[in-house]
Scaffold this motif. Sequence first.
Motif, short mmCIF file in Angstrom:
data_model
loop_
_atom_site.label_atom_id
_atom_site.label_comp_id
_atom_site.label_asym_id
_atom_site.label_seq_id
_atom_site.Cartn_x
_atom_site.Cartn_y
_atom_site.Cartn_z
N UNK A 245 9.67 35.78 -41.74
CA UNK A 245 10.73 36.60 -41.15
C UNK A 245 12.08 35.98 -41.46
N UNK A 246 13.01 36.82 -41.88
CA UNK A 246 14.35 36.34 -42.21
C UNK A 246 15.40 36.97 -41.30
N UNK A 247 16.51 36.26 -41.15
CA UNK A 247 17.64 36.78 -40.37
C UNK A 247 18.89 36.69 -41.24
N UNK A 248 19.83 37.57 -40.99
CA UNK A 248 21.11 37.54 -41.71
C UNK A 248 22.19 37.05 -40.76
N UNK A 249 22.97 36.09 -41.22
CA UNK A 249 23.95 35.47 -40.36
C UNK A 249 25.32 35.39 -41.04
N UNK A 250 26.37 35.28 -40.19
CA UNK A 250 27.74 35.15 -40.68
C UNK A 250 28.00 33.72 -41.12
N UNK A 251 28.70 33.58 -42.25
CA UNK A 251 29.09 32.27 -42.76
C UNK A 251 30.60 32.26 -42.95
N UNK A 252 31.28 31.30 -42.34
CA UNK A 252 32.70 31.09 -42.56
C UNK A 252 32.86 29.94 -43.54
#
Length: 216
Positions: free
Chosen positions: A51-58
């Motif tokens: 299972x994968x998740x998408x996350x914000x990267x600064x």
Amino acid sequence: MSEPAERLAVACPACSPDLETVHEVLSPGTTATVRCTECGHTHKTTIEEEREVERTVIVSQDGESFKTRVSAPAEEVVAVGEEFIVDTEEALMTVRITSLQIANEQRVESAPAEEVETFWTRAVDNVNVPVTLNPRDGRHDATRSLKLLLPGDQEFVVGETETFGEEEFTVKSIRLREDAREYDHSQLDHRGDGALAKDIKRVYGDDETSDAWSVW
């Protein structure tokens, strides 16, 4: 020439029901047909998709920052100091995690990717390295500074003389960044100590540049 069969590690009901052994995948899918390479037994097994998740990267670079997104295995534990590649509109970039933000804007040193809301990072492909130089006569009131744009894997070693264009200096000490976790100390000042540009907060050196202080 045919490609080699895909292999995976699963328990074999015939010869190893409690321990995983290497199997060849005969028929892929969520329920795959596999053959044990130890005993040759063929059987079916359920392959759980990661299972994968998408996350914000600064991403911070040269005093500026921008936002992008990254996919990561949900259960993978990530930590400050780790590096990964992000795909931006400009290019593929290697970044280092400087902070992890989870729920309620809390900052943590490590967490499973699924608990992370924002990855705070800085680009480490190419970095600016600040350098403070003392004149050869030792006068600290006459120091000068410069900034070098270098590949992140450029190494500086205490005691060695570096030349960049018209600039030349001997490294006296190196101050490291807080996210450079593989070093034992935050300051390197013993001859032979070395660090990569991406790990360096500032280099201190003796000015060897010809005529750099002729005006004094």
